[in-house]
Write a protein that holds these residues in place. Structure first.
Motif, PDB file in Angstrom:
ATOM      1  N   ALA A   9       0.139   2.391   5.236  1.00 57.83           N
ATOM      2  CA  ALA A   9      -0.143   3.280   6.355  1.00 57.83           C
ATOM      3  C   ALA A   9       1.122   3.985   6.837  1.00 57.83           C
ATOM      4  O   ALA A   9       1.110   5.194   7.115  1.00 57.83           O
ATOM      5  CB  ALA A   9      -0.790   2.492   7.496  1.00 57.83           C
ATOM      6  N   VAL A  10       2.212   3.240   6.938  1.00 57.81           N
ATOM      7  CA  VAL A  10       3.488   3.851   7.336  1.00 57.81           C
ATOM      8  C   VAL A  10       3.910   4.894   6.306  1.00 57.81           C
ATOM      9  O   VAL A  10       4.376   5.987   6.647  1.00 57.81           O
ATOM     10  CB  VAL A  10       4.579   2.776   7.501  1.00 57.81           C
ATOM     11  CG1 VAL A  10       5.960   3.409   7.668  1.00 57.81           C
ATOM     12  CG2 VAL A  10       4.264   1.882   8.695  1.00 57.81           C
ATOM     13  N   ASP A  11       3.721   4.570   5.044  1.00 59.85           N
ATOM     14  CA  ASP A  11       4.108   5.485   3.976  1.00 59.85           C
ATOM     15  C   ASP A  11       3.312   6.781   4.049  1.00 59.85           C
ATOM     16  O   ASP A  11       3.872   7.883   4.035  1.00 59.85           O
ATOM     17  CB  ASP A  11       3.906   4.801   2.625  1.00 59.85           C
ATOM     18  CG  ASP A  11       4.460   5.608   1.469  1.00 59.85           C
ATOM     19  OD1 ASP A  11       5.494   6.282   1.659  1.00 59.85           O
ATOM     20  OD2 ASP A  11       3.859   5.580   0.391  1.00 59.85           O
ATOM     21  N   THR A  12       1.992   6.668   4.128  1.00 59.70           N
ATOM     22  CA  THR A  12       1.152   7.865   4.070  1.00 59.70           C
ATOM     23  C   THR A  12       1.182   8.667   5.368  1.00 59.70           C
ATOM     24  O   THR A  12       1.141   9.902   5.338  1.00 59.70           O
ATOM     25  CB  THR A  12      -0.303   7.493   3.734  1.00 59.70           C
ATOM     26  OG1 THR A  12      -0.787   6.552   4.700  1.00 59.70           O
ATOM     27  CG2 THR A  12      -0.393   6.864   2.351  1.00 59.70           C
ATOM     28  N   GLN A  13       1.282   7.987   6.496  1.00 59.84           N
ATOM     29  CA  GLN A  13       1.248   8.691   7.773  1.00 59.84           C
ATOM     30  C   GLN A  13       2.603   9.255   8.194  1.00 59.84           C
ATOM     31  O   GLN A  13       2.670  10.328   8.792  1.00 59.84           O
ATOM     32  CB  GLN A  13       0.728   7.759   8.877  1.00 59.84           C
ATOM     33  CG  GLN A  13      -0.719   7.353   8.730  1.00 59.84           C
ATOM     34  CD  GLN A  13      -1.678   8.523   8.869  1.00 59.84           C
ATOM     35  OE1 GLN A  13      -1.373   9.539   9.496  1.00 59.84           O
ATOM     36  NE2 GLN A  13      -2.845   8.390   8.263  1.00 59.84           N
ATOM     37  N   LEU A  14       3.683   8.516   7.884  1.00 60.59           N
ATOM     38  CA  LEU A  14       4.991   8.884   8.431  1.00 60.59           C
ATOM     39  C   LEU A  14       6.022   9.282   7.390  1.00 60.59           C
ATOM     40  O   LEU A  14       6.720  10.277   7.561  1.00 60.59           O
ATOM     41  CB  LEU A  14       5.543   7.728   9.281  1.00 60.59           C
ATOM     42  CG  LEU A  14       4.693   7.302  10.481  1.00 60.59           C
ATOM     43  CD1 LEU A  14       5.361   6.148  11.202  1.00 60.59           C
ATOM     44  CD2 LEU A  14       4.471   8.470  11.427  1.00 60.59           C
ATOM     45  N   ALA A  15       6.163   8.486   6.327  1.00 59.70           N
ATOM     46  CA  ALA A  15       7.228   8.759   5.356  1.00 59.70           C
ATOM     47  C   ALA A  15       7.066  10.112   4.692  1.00 59.70           C
ATOM     48  O   ALA A  15       8.052  10.753   4.317  1.00 59.70           O
ATOM     49  CB  ALA A  15       7.269   7.659   4.296  1.00 59.70           C
TER      50      ALA A  15
END
Length: 209
Positions: free
Chosen positions: A137-143
Motif C-alpha cells: 500500500a505504501v509503495d502503490t499509494q506513496l512511493a
C-alpha cells in the motif's frame, strides 16, 4: 516485501527545561557524530546520523543508521544530561518496488536527506492484513509519487518505510519540498484501508555539518 540489512536506531529526545535546539544539535555532534567518525567499526560501514526537530514542540528524533548491530547506550549517555531519551527501537528498511532501480534509489534511506518538510507516521497492519500488504500500500499509494511531475505544492521528495525488528510496527517518513497537496493527503488517507495509521509529528531536518 523484503527488508534490507541496514539498521536504523530511532531515539526520541525530550529536552530538559531551558535546553535549546542548538544545545541538542551540539550535543549530538559532540557525542554521537564524533563517535561514529572516531569508532566506525562500532557503527558499521557507511553509518549516518540524522537529527529531526518537530515543528510544533521541542522534541527531536535522532536516527543512527548503520549496516551492523549497534547499541546506543554508551554513546548517547551524555545526552541524558540535557534530555530525556525514549528508545523507539531498531528498524530495518523495507524495499519499495516503485523505487528499485530508478534514480530515486537510496532516497528510501533515512541516513540520507529526507526532504524539507517531513511527516512521520506509525503504521501497523490493520486487522486481517499483513506487513506485506502494508508495504504494498505504501509503495502503490506513496512511493510512486517520488519523482513524479511537479505540482504547485507538496512535491514528494522521499518515502521511507522501516519495520521494527521482529514486529509489525512500521515507521513511515513522508518528505515533501513545501506544504502539502490534496493528492498527497488522499493517498495518505488511502493507507487506512490497509493499516492503522498514527501521525507522530511534522519535522525539519537539522544540519549536523
Amino acid at each position: 516485501m523484503a527488508s534490507a540489512e541496514r539498521t536504523v536506531i530511532a531515539l526520541e529526545l525530550h529536552p530538559n527545561s531551558g535546553v535549546t535546539p542548538e544545545d541538542i544539535k551540539s550535543a549530538v555532534v559532540n557525542h554521537v557524530v564524533s563517535a561514529a567518525m572516531r569508532e566506525p567499526h562500532r557503527f558499521g560501514n557507511d553509518s549516518a546520523v540524522r537529527l529531526l526537530q518537530d515543528r510544533a514542540d521541542g522534541r527531536h528524533l535522532l536516527l543512527v543508521s548503520a549496516d551492523s548491530s549497534w547499541s546506543p547506550t554508551a554513546t548517547i549517555g551524555n545526552l541524558g544530561l540535557i534530555t530525556r531519551i525514549d528508545h523507539l527501537g531498531s528498524f530495518h528498511f523495507v524495499a519499495l518496488a516503485s523505487l528499485d532501480g530508478t534514480e530515486t534509489t537510496g532516497r528510501t534511506d533515512p541516513g540520507r536527506g529526507l526532504g524539507n518538510d517531513i511527516r512521520l507516521f506509525e503504521l501497523r497492519p490493520a486487522s486481517g492484513r499483513t506487513a506485506d500488504d502494508l508495504a504494498e500500500a505504501v509503495d502503490t499509494q506513496l512511493a510512486t509519487r517520488v519523482g513524479a511531475p511537479p505540482t504547485r505544492s507538496g512535491n514528494v521528495l522521499n518515502v521511507s518505510l522501516l519495520r521494527q525488528n521482529d514486529a509489525d510496527r512500521h515507521l513511515l517518513f513522508f518528505g515533501v519540498d513545501a506544504g502539502t497537496s490534496p493528492n498527497n493527503e488522499s493517498r495518505l488517507a488511502a493507507l487506512r484501508d490497509t493499516a492503522d495509521v498514527k501521525e507522530l509529528g511534522s519535522f525539519i531536518q537539522r544540519s549536523l555539518s
